[in-house]
Design an enzyme around this catalytic site. Structure first.
Site, mmCIF file in Angstrom:
data_model
loop_
_atom_site.group_PDB
_atom_site.id
_atom_site.type_symbol
_atom_site.label_atom_id
_atom_site.label_comp_id
_atom_site.label_asym_id
_atom_site.label_seq_id
_atom_site.Cartn_x
_atom_site.Cartn_y
_atom_site.Cartn_z
ATOM 1 C CE LYS A 51 -15.493 -29.059 -12.461
ATOM 2 N NZ LYS A 51 -16.695 -29.185 -13.301
ATOM 3 C CD GLN A 95 -18.116 -32.160 -14.972
ATOM 4 O OE1 GLN A 95 -17.912 -31.624 -13.895
ATOM 5 N NE2 GLN A 95 -17.553 -31.737 -16.091
ATOM 6 C CG ASP A 118 -20.593 -25.201 -13.181
ATOM 7 O OD1 ASP A 118 -19.458 -24.833 -12.825
ATOM 8 O OD2 ASP A 118 -20.858 -26.358 -13.567
#
Ligand code: NAD
Length: 308
Positions: A51, A95, A118
């Site tokens: 990412k 994460q 997200d």
């Protein structure tokens, strides 16, 4: 037709790069993402470094905030609260998975949904369900872009989604059943939506028969070879979200990645199919980047998520 996520993601990245360069030529700062990583899960470390690399490629500034496995839930929540109020950070992600002593639901609930790039917080999901503007979950948003790129229509179609997780199955089903989806102020309206959606899961009876009635199958089960040729009607579109490692001593790493679809036998029947790797995976990362840029762009226009 092979739905080439790698190529489409590359094109999307180019567009983002051009946009960010134009902002910088106007003297504006770069968009900024923060990534919170707890512990040393090797898969998570790989995802985070991928990412970060993708961010650098398009000109998004990225900060990694790494913490040891023994960080307490309260300490992590303090980090979240700081990021929520840090005006230099446009969006941030935590994460997953988190260590067992930290409640994932608690952490997600505390993320300000206006920075939730997200698209995983209860607020983002709830707003999506109600058709309000929200940052879309990255994987479903990536699938949306892939379908749109190849002009695959969903209106009036029967879409079978296999899997009901909060990160793929549920948000995907919501996105598909809505009226054509509006996510953020600066994004154009999507053509995806208006589908008739059936959500299947591990307790579904007659999965094969249900799949055979689908115009589009989207599978996110984490089960190699689950979708077989006898489950796909000729001409159907098959989107494979699964990422499974299977042992393969003939490869240098000793394993290879496969999806949830028996690609070899399904591909000749399907009208369109996404491969693994090179299908949904690259689209997920580019969707995260898009979410960051859209939040940043929305700020520039003074039109933020949450202000209808
Ligand atoms: P999950 O384990 O949270 O959910 C799996 C879902 O599949 C569950 O709802 C379960 O009921 C259903 N399921 C499992 N076995 C089934 C079966 N035999 N028949 C019918 N339904 C079944 O998983 P997840 O987080 O949604 O991820 C699913 C897969 O997608 C994994 O392989 C994951 O690695 C992959 N994934 C890929 C991306 C990407 O960017 N390509 C992103 C997220 C997840």
């Amino acid at each position: 037709m092979i739905l080439d996520g790698k190529m489409v993601a590359q094109e999307e990245r180019k567009k983002l790069c051009t946009l960010i360069t134009s902002y910088q030529e106007m003297g504006l700062r770069a968009p900024k993402l923060a990534i919170v990583l707890v512990g040393h899960n090797p898969a998570s470390e790989t995802y985070v470094s991928n990412k970060m690399k993708a961010c650098h490629e398009v000109g998004i500034e990225v900060d990694k905030l790494a913490f040891e496995e023994d960080i307490t839930e309260q300490e992590l929540l303090n980090v979240i609260h700081q990021l929520n109020t840090d005006s230099s950070v446009d969006g941030f992600i935590v994460q997953l998975p988190l260590p067992e002593h930290i409640r994932e639901s608690m952490v997600l609930t505390e993320i300000d949904y206006r920075k939730d790039v997200d698209g995983l917080t209860p607020m983002s999901m709830g707003r999506s369900i109600q058709g309000l503007r929200a940052i879309p979950s990255a994987t479903p948003a990536g699938i949306r872009t892939l379908l749109e790129y190849y002009h695959i229509q969903t209106a009036g179609k029967h879409v079978v989604v296999i899997g009901r997780s909060n990160i793929v199955g549920k948000p995907m089903a919501i996105m598909l059943m809505q009226r054509p989806y509006l996510s953020l102020p600066s994004m154009s309206a999507s053509t995806l939506g208006d589908a008739t959606v059936t959500v299947c899961h591990s307790k579904t009876d007659h999965l094969e028969a249900i799949c055979r009635t689908a115009d589009i199958i989207i599978v996110a089960a984490g089960c190699p070879g689950l979708v077989k040729a006898n489950m796909v009607q000729p001409g159907a579109t098959v989107i494979d979200v699964g990422i499974n490692r299977i042992e393969d001593p003939s490869t240098p790493r000793g394993y290879r990645l496969v999806g949830d679809v028996d690609f070899e036998h399904v591909a000749p029947i399907a009208g369109a199919i996404s491969p693994v790797p090179g299908g949904v995976g690259p689209m997920t990362i580019v969707s995260l980047l898009k979410n960051v840029v859209v939040v940043y762009g929305g700020k520039l226009l003074g039109a933020k998520v949450g202000e209808e």
